[in-house]
Design an enzyme around this catalytic site. Structure first.
Site, PDB file in Angstrom:
ATOM      1  N   SER A  30      57.966  34.260  36.696  1.00 45.74           N
ATOM      2  CA  SER A  30      58.986  34.049  37.712  1.00 45.74           C
ATOM      3  C   SER A  30      59.970  32.985  37.258  1.00 45.74           C
ATOM      4  O   SER A  30      59.602  32.029  36.575  1.00 45.74           O
ATOM      5  CB  SER A  30      58.326  33.597  39.025  1.00 45.74           C
ATOM      6  OG  SER A  30      59.287  33.075  39.916  1.00 45.74           O
ATOM      7  N   TYR A  48      52.743  27.620  43.957  1.00 50.00           N
ATOM      8  CA  TYR A  48      53.112  28.906  43.362  1.00 50.00           C
ATOM      9  C   TYR A  48      53.891  28.692  42.066  1.00 50.00           C
ATOM     10  O   TYR A  48      53.623  29.333  41.041  1.00 50.00           O
ATOM     11  CB  TYR A  48      53.952  29.718  44.348  1.00 50.00           C
ATOM     12  CG  TYR A  48      54.457  31.021  43.766  1.00 50.00           C
ATOM     13  CD1 TYR A  48      53.629  32.136  43.663  1.00 50.00           C
ATOM     14  CD2 TYR A  48      55.773  31.133  43.295  1.00 50.00           C
ATOM     15  CE1 TYR A  48      54.085  33.327  43.115  1.00 50.00           C
ATOM     16  CE2 TYR A  48      56.231  32.322  42.747  1.00 50.00           C
ATOM     17  CZ  TYR A  48      55.387  33.410  42.661  1.00 50.00           C
ATOM     18  OH  TYR A  48      55.839  34.578  42.104  1.00 50.00           O
ATOM     19  N   GLY A 103      46.961  44.165  39.298  1.00 45.14           N
ATOM     20  CA  GLY A 103      47.780  44.243  40.501  1.00 45.14           C
ATOM     21  C   GLY A 103      48.634  45.494  40.524  1.00 45.14           C
ATOM     22  O   GLY A 103      49.831  45.454  40.836  1.00 45.14           O
ATOM     23  N   THR A 150      48.250  48.287  42.419  1.00 48.40           N
ATOM     24  CA  THR A 150      48.117  49.145  43.600  1.00 48.40           C
ATOM     25  C   THR A 150      49.347  49.114  44.496  1.00 48.40           C
ATOM     26  O   THR A 150      49.431  49.875  45.458  1.00 48.40           O
ATOM     27  CB  THR A 150      46.882  48.746  44.428  1.00 48.40           C
ATOM     28  OG1 THR A 150      47.007  47.379  44.845  1.00 48.40           O
ATOM     29  CG2 THR A 150      45.611  48.903  43.608  1.00 48.40           C
TER      30      THR A 150
END
Length: 271
Positions: A147, A172, A15, A17
């Site tokens: 997280s 999530y 991830g 980018t």
């Protein structure tokens, strides 16, 4: 954040980018590391390496684009095989790629709830397939970008896809708890870090305002530095080591999650 040279070290960032992953790639490349820049598609990965190469002081030879859609586990396998072939010695794997769970319950073609697969299962599979590269020399480590919401989560062992009762926030949070638990897996040295609430694509899960992606990336990069001593399974809130949710370090939970993940990725790691 230290400015010491990281020349000679190779780091794969998933991830990379945009957001925290992109800024972490920039910081590491500016310090001399070879950075494997992962994007969802070849075009996205090439565009990111192009932008990074245009940044002053970053040589194009330090940046290598790689791609895989984490919603497809076969693409994760192909990514791992290419990395091992081209970079048999990997110093750091940053498991950063992530997505917010969608409003509607979504199952991937592999049969998994999409946030659980993209945020955790794909990284579980990738890390296992890269174990030989990460342990080819001393000091190999994994940094899981997790997280603080993992503290609100529970893993639905009998229904990890949350087919019976779906909530995007709960889905999530479950993926982030799983990623945090995974840092205690004994096969590789790993830590997890909450980089703070940052102004990225995931900001809406936390609030209306956040720090810059570069500020969040600095906390990730610090853990990539061999000068930063780490302990397997440690959890960081920004730069401070704190205790994660109790379940994250329970030996029973670590083993149970490993068995579940092996099942859901189709026992690829055993083949």
């Amino acid at each position: 954040m230290s400015s010491a040279s990281l020349s000679g070290r190779t780091v794969l960032i998933t991830g990379a980018t945009s957001g925290i992953g992109y800024e972490a790639a920039r910081f590491l490349a500016e310090r001399g590391a070879t950075v494997l820049v992962h994007g969802r598609t070849p075009g996205e990965a090439r565009a990111a390496t192009g932008r990074l190469a245009a940044t002053a002081g970053i040589g194009a030879g330090q940046l290598c684009p790689f791609s895989a859609d984490f919603a497809r586990l076969d693409e994760v396998e192909h990514l791992a095989h290419r990395v091992v072939t081209e970079h048999p010695h990997l110093d750091v794997l940053v498991n950063n790629a992530g997505m917010a769970a969608p409003e509607r319950h979504t199952i991937t073609s592999d049969g998994n709830e999409i946030a659980f697969q993209v945020n955790f299962l794909a990284h579980y599979l990738l890390t296992g397939l890269l174990e030989t590269a990460l342990t080819a020399g001393p000091g190999g480590r994994v940094v899981n970008v997790s997280s603080s919401l993992h503290r609100t989560a529970s893993i639905q062992w009998n229904d990890p896809n949350r087919s019976r009762r779906y909530s995007r926030l709960a889905a999530y949070a479950q993926s982030q708890l799983a990623l945090t638990v995974f840092a205690s897996d004994p096969r590789v040295t790993a830590v997890s870090v909450h980089p703070g609430v940052c102004d990225t694509a995931l900001l809406s899960l936390y609030g209306d305002e956040g720090a810059s992606a570069a500020q969040g990336a600095a906390h990730v990069v610090r853990l990539c530095d061999p000068a930063t001593e780490i302990v397997n399974g440690a959890y960081y809130d920004c730069d401070e080591r704190v205790e994660p949710a109790a379940a994250a370090t329970e030996d029973r939970t670590v083993k149970r999650l490993s068995k579940l993940a092996d099942l859901l990725v189709g026992n690829t790691l055993a083949t």
